[in-house]
Write an enzyme that holds these catalytic residues in place. Structure first.
Site, short mmCIF file in Angstrom:
data_model
loop_
_atom_site.label_atom_id
_atom_site.label_comp_id
_atom_site.label_asym_id
_atom_site.label_seq_id
_atom_site.Cartn_x
_atom_site.Cartn_y
_atom_site.Cartn_z
CB SER A 146 44.15 43.71 44.31
OG SER A 146 45.23 44.16 43.81
CG ASP A 297 48.95 44.59 46.78
OD1 ASP A 297 49.13 43.64 47.42
OD2 ASP A 297 48.27 44.55 45.42
CG ASP A 299 45.58 40.29 47.14
OD1 ASP A 299 45.80 42.40 46.68
OD2 ASP A 299 45.26 40.43 46.30
CG ASP A 301 47.77 40.50 44.26
OD1 ASP A 301 48.20 41.60 44.64
OD2 ASP A 301 47.54 39.84 43.84
#
Length: 571
Positions: A146, A297, A299, A301
Site C-alpha cells: 500500500s 496510493d 496499489d 485502493d
C-alpha cells in the site's frame, strides 16, 4: 541473544539459497542489532496477510516467508475446497521485487497442482478483488505494501467472494502457515498451470467501474477540469482509462509522477492522506484552474480528493469528509430512483465518522458498522445478501460502491468523486458546498488522526503498554466533558462510566479502545495492523447555522482537538 543466533543459523542451512545464507552470515559477523530485529519474531501471517520490510530473516518479507504463507494457503485450499481444479489469481503493484515475488508465489501454488492466473504486469488491488469472482477463482493474492515506505512489501489474501479473508478461513489458513517449516515449501513450479492474463480482465474491470461509478446520463462531464496523480503507483494503468471511458475529457495527469516507481522519488510518502504528497497535483490545479484533484496510493485502493473551498483555494478533504459526500450522493440517487424501501444499508467502521450514520438515517437507510478494514465491509455484504449494499467507506481514504469489487476501490471511487463534482458544478454548487450542506443538516463533524511510530521489539512493547494504561486507568473527562462510555473491543464490552452499566459488543475481538462523551466527542486508540505505530483518532462536532460560519466553526473544532491532544500529552 543465543536464541536469536540459533534462529539465524537455521538460515545458513541448505533449505535457503546461497544469497540468503550470505546475507545472514554478514549480519552474524558484524551487525547484532540488525540480526536481532530480523529474528526476534516471525513475520506474522495475520488475518489479512502480512506486510513488512524486505530482506532475509523470519521478521522480513522474502521468498521464504512469502513461500511459507503460500504453502499454508495451498494446504488449506486443498483440504477445505472440494474441487477437481482449484484456482488462484495473483496481482502485484509497483514496489521493488513485487513482480519477482508474484512469480515465486505462482510457482508454489502451481507446484501444489493449483491453477494460477497471473497478471502480466502491475495492476490495481481492486482489479484483483474483481478478478477473483470474474475468473471464478477460489482465492486471490496481491503483492503490495500500500502506502508504506519503499523498503516495504506485503501479501494480502482474498477468498472466493472477492473480499479479504475473514473467519473462519483466516484462522484456518493462519494455523496451516504456523504449522509449516520452511523446508516444507514446494518451489517446483508446474508452468503449464500458470496462465498469464491482462487485457480481457482489464476491459471487464473498467466496464464495471464505469457502470458502478457513473450514476447519471444528465451529468456534463466535459465541463469538469480534473488533475490526477498516480503517485508513481499502479493506478496509471486503470484510472485514466476509466475516466476517458466515462466521458471525462479534461483530465490533466501530473507527468512527474506518472511513471510507476517503487522509490516514489517525488514524495516523502506515497500516501494521499498527506497534503505534501498531493502538492504537485494541487500546484498544477492552481496553474490551470482545475476543479478537483485526485491522487491514489501505490496499489490504487485509496484516494485523496482536493477541491476548491468557498474562497477558491484547493482544500484536501479527509477520508471521512469524502466518504460522507459520496455516500450522500449515492443515497440521493437511490431515493430519486425510488429504490429505497428499508432493505438497504451502507457500511462504515468503528473509527470512522458517525456523520455518515446520521446522513444515512435521514434517508431511512441503516449503517452497519464493523472493525477497521474493508474485509469487514465485504463480510457485511456476504452476511446480508438479501439486502442491497449501497456503498461504504472508512476514514483512511477508502471507498467502495456497490459490490462488484469487494474491497476499497480508488478506480470506481475516483469516478464517483468526479460525478459529485461535475453534478454540483452544473447545478451552481461545488463538492465543498455539498459537504457544507450536509453539515447544516446534521452538525459540523471534524476528525483528526495522530500516528505515533514505535519501532522494533521495544516499540511494540511500548504500544501495548500505552493501550494497557488507557484500558486499566480510564479517562473520566475530555476537554471538560464527562466521558459517558468506554468501548473496549478486546474485552467486547461497552461500559457507561456514569451509570456503571456494561453491555456486550457483538463484533470480533480487536485491540481498540473508544472513549465517547454525550455530545459525541470521541477518542479512539488502536495499534496499526501494518506499521509500527499506535493511532489516535479524534472526532468532535458542533452545530452549523450558516455556510458563512463554516470557517469559524472549523477553527473552533480544530482548537478543541488540539486541546484534547495536549491534555493527553500526545504532542
Amino acid at each position: 541473544m543465543k536464541d536469536i543466533l540459533d534462529k539465524a543459523k537455521l538460515w545458513l542451512t541448505p533449505t535457503f539459497d546461497t544469497e540468503t545464507q550470505t546475507e545472514i552470515q554478514e549480519l552474524i559477523n558484524g551487525n547484532p542489532d540488525a540480526l536481532t530485529d530480523r529474528f526476534y519474531k516471525n513475520m506474522e501471517f495475520g488475518t489479512g496477510g502480512m506486510r513488512g520490510v524486505m530482506g532475509a530473516g523470519t521478521n522480513r518479507i522474502n521468498k521464504y516467508t512469502l513461500g511459507r504463507a503460500t504453502q499454508g494457503l495451498s494446504n488449506y485450499l486443498i483440504e477445505n475446497v472440494k474441487k477437481e481444479q482449484l484456482s488462484v489469481v495473483i496481482a502485484f503493484d509497483c514496489r521493488h521485487n513485487s513482480k519477482k515475488f508474484a512469480k515465486v508465489v505462482a510457482n508454489i501454488l502451481s507446484a501444489n497442482n493449483i491453477k494460477v492466473f497471473l497478471f502480466e504486469d502491475l495492476r490495481a488491488t481492486p482489479e484483483l478483488s474483481f478478478a477473483v469472482r470474474h475468473l471464478n477463482c477460489d482465492a486471490g493474492i496481491v503483492l503490495t505494501a500500500s502506502h508504506n515506505p519503499p523498503e516495504y512489501n506485503g501479501y494480502k489474501v482474498y477468498w472466493a467472494d472477492g473480499g479479504q479473508i475473514v473467519p473462519p478461513h483466516d484462522g484456518g489458513i493462519i494455523s496451516k502457515v504456523n504449522d509449516l517449516d520452511f523446508s516444507e515449501i514446494n518451489f517446483n513450479a508446474k508452468e503449464e498451470l500458470i496462465e498469464v492474463i491482462g487485457k480481457d480482465v482489464d476491459d471487464a474491470f473498467i466496464d464495471g467501474s464505469v457502470k458502478n461509478g457513473c450514476l447519471s446520463d444528465d451529468i456534463n462531464r466535459d465541463n469538469l477540469k480534473i488533475v490526477f496523480t498516480s503517485l508513481h503507483g499502479t493506478s496509471i494503468v486503470s484510472v485514466p482509462d476509466a475516466l476517458a471511458k466515462a466521458g471525462y475529457s479534461d483530465v490533466h495527469i501530473v507527468e512527474e509522477q506518472r511513471e510507476p516507481n517503487g522509490d516514489f522519488p517525488t514524495v516523502k510518502s506515497p500516501n494521499p492522506e498527506e497534503p505534501e504528497a498531493l502538492k504537485m497535483a494541487t500546484d498544477l490545479a492552481n496553474k490551470i484552474g482545475a476543479d478537483i484533484v485526485i491522487g491514489t496510493d501505490p496499489d490504487c485502493d485509496r484516494l485523496g480528493v482536493a477541491i476548491r473551498d468557498l474562497d477558491g483555494n484547493m482544500k484536501l478533504m479527509n477520508g471521512n469528509q469524502t466518504m460522507v459526500v459520496m455516500t450522500e450522493f449515492l443515497l440521493k440517487k437511490w431515493k430519486e430512483e425510488g429504490k429505497i424501501n428499508g432493505n438497504q444499508f451502507v457500511g462504515s467502521t468503528i473509527v470512522s465518522t458517525e456523520l455518515v450514520n446520521k446522513s444515512a438515517a435521514s434517508y431511512g437507510v441503516a449503517t452497519k458498522v464493523g472493525l477497521t478494514g474493508f474485509k469487514w465491509i465485504a463480510k457485511m455484504i456476504r452476511d446480508h445478501e438479501s439486502m442491497d449494499f449501497i456503498g461504504g467507506g472508512e476514514e483512511s481514504f477508502g471507498y467502495m460502491i456497490g459490490d462488484f469489487v469487494r474491497d476499497k476501490d480508488a478506480v470506481t471511487a475516483t469516478l464517483l468523486a468526479c460525478e459529485v463534482a461535475a453534478y454540483a458544478k452544473q447545478n451552481g454548487s461545488s463538492f465543498y458546498e455539498e459537504l457544507l450542506n450536509i453539515y447544516l443538516r446534521n452538525n459540523f463533524y471534524k476528525e483528526h488522526l495522530i500516528s505515533i511510530v514505535k519501532k522494533g521489539m521495544d516499540g511494540a512493547a511500548e504500544i501495548q503498554q500505552m493501550l494497557s494504561d488507557m484500558r486499566n486507568n480510564p479517562l473520566t473527562e475530555i476537554d471538560g466533558e464527562k466521558i459517558e462510555t468506554l468501548s473496549d473491543y478486546e474485552a467486547s464490552t461497552r461500559k457507561n462510566l456514569i451509570t456503571g452499566e456494561v453491555t456486550n459488543i457483538d463484533l470480533p475481538k480487536s485491540n481498540v479502545l473508544i472513549y465517547q462523551t454525550a455530545s459525541g466527542t470521541r477518542i479512539a486508540a488502536r495499534p496499526s495492523g501494518t506499521e509500527p505505530k499506535i493511532k489516535f483518532y479524534f472526532s468532535v462536532n458542533s452545530s452549523l447555522d450558516s455556510t458563512n460560519n463554516a470557517e469559524a466553526t472549523e477553527v473552533e473544532l480544530d482548537a478543541k482537538i488540539q486541546r484534547i491532544i495536549k491534555e493527553l500529552k500526545l504532542n
